[in-house]
Design a protein around this motif. Structure first.
Motif, PDB file in Angstrom:
ATOM      1  N   ALA A  91       0.654   9.157   6.062  1.00 58.38           N
ATOM      2  CA  ALA A  91       0.752   8.828   4.344  1.00 58.38           C
ATOM      3  C   ALA A  91       2.384  10.089   4.466  1.00 58.38           C
ATOM      4  CB  ALA A  91      -0.363  10.345   4.390  1.00 58.38           C
ATOM      5  N   LEU A  92       3.362   9.154   3.649  1.00 61.96           N
ATOM      6  CA  LEU A  92       4.862  10.040   3.378  1.00 61.96           C
ATOM      7  C   LEU A  92       4.247   9.669   2.181  1.00 61.96           C
ATOM      8  CD1 LEU A  92       6.898   6.089   5.122  1.00 61.96           C
ATOM      9  CD2 LEU A  92       5.580   8.350   5.873  1.00 61.96           C
ATOM     10  N   PRO A  93       5.793  10.770   1.932  1.00 63.30           N
ATOM     11  CA  PRO A  93       6.218  11.011   0.302  1.00 63.30           C
ATOM     12  C   PRO A  93       5.695  10.016  -0.822  1.00 63.30           C
ATOM     13  CG  PRO A  93       7.585  12.847   1.959  1.00 63.30           C
ATOM     14  CD  PRO A  93       6.813  10.986   2.840  1.00 63.30           C
ATOM     15  N   GLY A  94       5.788  10.363  -1.550  1.00 66.47           N
ATOM     16  CA  GLY A  94       5.628   9.511  -3.129  1.00 66.47           C
ATOM     17  C   GLY A  94       4.636   8.477  -3.173  1.00 66.47           C
ATOM     18  N   GLY A  95       4.004   8.827  -2.839  1.00 64.92           N
ATOM     19  CA  GLY A  95       2.872   7.465  -2.651  1.00 64.92           C
ATOM     20  C   GLY A  95       2.509   6.509  -1.758  1.00 64.92           C
ATOM     21  N   VAL A  96       3.273   6.913  -0.830  1.00 65.89           N
ATOM     22  CA  VAL A  96       3.832   5.699  -0.453  1.00 65.89           C
ATOM     23  C   VAL A  96       3.098   5.583   1.682  1.00 65.89           C
ATOM     24  CG1 VAL A  96       5.469   4.097   1.493  1.00 65.89           C
ATOM     25  CG2 VAL A  96       5.571   4.671  -0.645  1.00 65.89           C
ATOM     26  N   SER A  97       1.850   4.799   1.664  1.00 71.67           N
ATOM     27  CA  SER A  97       1.471   5.487   3.386  1.00 71.67           C
ATOM     28  C   SER A  97       1.716   3.909   4.098  1.00 71.67           C
ATOM     29  CB  SER A  97      -0.148   4.981   3.397  1.00 71.67           C
ATOM     30  OG  SER A  97      -0.454   6.271   2.679  1.00 71.67           O
ATOM     31  N   TYR A  98       1.802   4.086   5.435  1.00 67.08           N
ATOM     32  CA  TYR A  98       2.561   3.217   6.703  1.00 67.08           C
ATOM     33  C   TYR A  98       1.440   3.008   7.206  1.00 67.08           C
ATOM     34  CZ  TYR A  98       5.489   2.171  10.758  1.00 67.08           C
ATOM     35  OH  TYR A  98       6.314   1.041  11.143  1.00 67.08           O
ATOM     36  N   LEU A  99       1.337   1.445   8.034  1.00 68.38           N
ATOM     37  CA  LEU A  99       0.840   1.210   8.689  1.00 68.38           C
ATOM     38  C   LEU A  99       1.489   0.301   9.566  1.00 68.38           C
ATOM     39  CD1 LEU A  99      -2.225   0.735  10.103  1.00 68.38           C
ATOM     40  CD2 LEU A  99      -2.524  -1.063   8.633  1.00 68.38           C
ATOM     41  N   ASN A 100       1.650   0.625  11.071  1.00 68.58           N
ATOM     42  CA  ASN A 100       1.927  -0.260  12.338  1.00 68.58           C
ATOM     43  C   ASN A 100       1.177  -1.489  12.349  1.00 68.58           C
ATOM     44  OD1 ASN A 100       3.124  -1.140  14.098  1.00 68.58           O
ATOM     45  ND2 ASN A 100       3.545   0.707  15.594  1.00 68.58           N
ATOM     46  N   LEU A 126      -8.912  -1.028   5.750  1.00 65.62           N
ATOM     47  CA  LEU A 126      -7.423  -0.169   5.254  1.00 65.62           C
ATOM     48  C   LEU A 126      -7.009  -0.569   4.414  1.00 65.62           C
ATOM     49  CD1 LEU A 126      -6.356  -0.610   9.130  1.00 65.62           C
ATOM     50  CD2 LEU A 126      -7.948   2.102   7.403  1.00 65.62           C
ATOM     51  N   LEU A 127      -6.937  -1.728   4.082  1.00 64.65           N
ATOM     52  CA  LEU A 127      -6.525  -2.412   2.079  1.00 64.65           C
ATOM     53  C   LEU A 127      -7.101  -1.909   1.278  1.00 64.65           C
ATOM     54  CD1 LEU A 127      -5.604  -5.650   3.030  1.00 64.65           C
ATOM     55  CD2 LEU A 127      -4.394  -3.545   3.568  1.00 64.65           C
TER      56      LEU A 127
END
Length: 261
Positions: A91-100, A126-127
């Motif tokens: 979970a990142l700031p601003g409503g963004v998430s990340y998956l490698n 996950l989506l």
């Protein structure tokens, strides 16, 4: 191997067309490529709701590596465990998430059928919470991209207004054409104003058309991007209508006094 890759691509194409989320491949260009991608994700999150950045990055550093951080754990490491896979979402700031998914993308054709299906089911799980998924291509060449990258219904180039940006945008258009795409959206980054961005896009589309007969699905400045512009550029309705004076036969001819890239 080719037949196996085709099966995987077909599975991902079906998955990516189940909305929500709306899935789009992103080719980012220029020196600020990693920052451009995250700015796009944050802007879409503000406009439309939660965004997941899926980092395929097979031919380049991942987004965290480009920012000077270590690579995060990969989807492949959670094979067989839905709970562990969910923990891989950063979970990142601003409503963004990340998956490698870099390792998963490389390993996909090497897995047996049962493990491939399991991996893709995990990915589908996950989506679900997201409104938008951006499948990030990294900065490298995408000619050997995985099905994660090539199966999204639409694709957009984040085109930095610079000489390097336009060279990479042309290269990504060539990659996209090899992957069977006939059109790309453009989100411009930087520049003085909207007029400079429009001149840039006109010249870029002219090069695309001459080199690979690739059409423009629509364009918008990153600074002005909203939900309606994004939907028009990436939706299933054939893309945004071009302004008058933009048919392919007239594209690529810079107006007198405009900047040459």
């Amino acid at each position: 191997m080719r037949e196996m890759l085709g099966d995987q691509a077909g599975t991902l194409r079906r998955l990516f067309r189940q909305r929500p989320p709306a899935v789009c491949t992103v080719f980012s260009t220029g020196e600020g490529w990693a920052d451009h991608t995250m700015r796009l994700a944050r802007r879409l999150a503000r406009a439309s709701g939660p965004v997941l950045v899926v980092d395929e990055a097979v031919s380049s550093p991942t987004l965290p590596e480009a920012a000077g951080a270590g690579r995060t754990a990969d989807l492949l490491s959670a094979l067989g465990s839905t709970e562990r896979a969910i923990r891989l979402i950063v979970a990142l700031p601003g409503g963004v998430s990340y998956l490698n998914v870099k390792a998963a993308a490389l390993a996909l054709p090497l897995l047996d059928e049962m493990r491939r299906e399991r991996l893709l089911r995990l990915f589908q799980t996950l989506l679900r919470p997201f409104e938008t998924v951006l499948v990030h291509a990294g900065r490298g060449e995408a000619a050997d991209a995985s099905p994660f990258l090539t199966s999204a219904p639409s694709a957009v180039v984040l085109a930095e207004l610079s000489a390097e940006g336009v060279r990479e945008a042309v290269a990504r258009a060539q990659d996209a054409a090899l992957q069977g795409r006939s059109r790309l959206g453009v989100v411009t980054v930087g520049g003085r104003d909207a007029q400079e961005a429009e001149t840039f896009v006109r010249e870029l589309q002219g090069v695309w058309w001459r080199k690979v007969s690739l059409r423009l699905a629509g364009w918008c400045r990153l600074e002005a991007l909203d939900a309606a512009a994004w939907q028009a550029m990436t939706g299933d309705d054939g893309g945004m209508a071009l302004p008058k004076g933009w048919p392919p036969t007239r594209l690529g001819h810079a107006q007198a006094g405009t900047r040459s890239w």
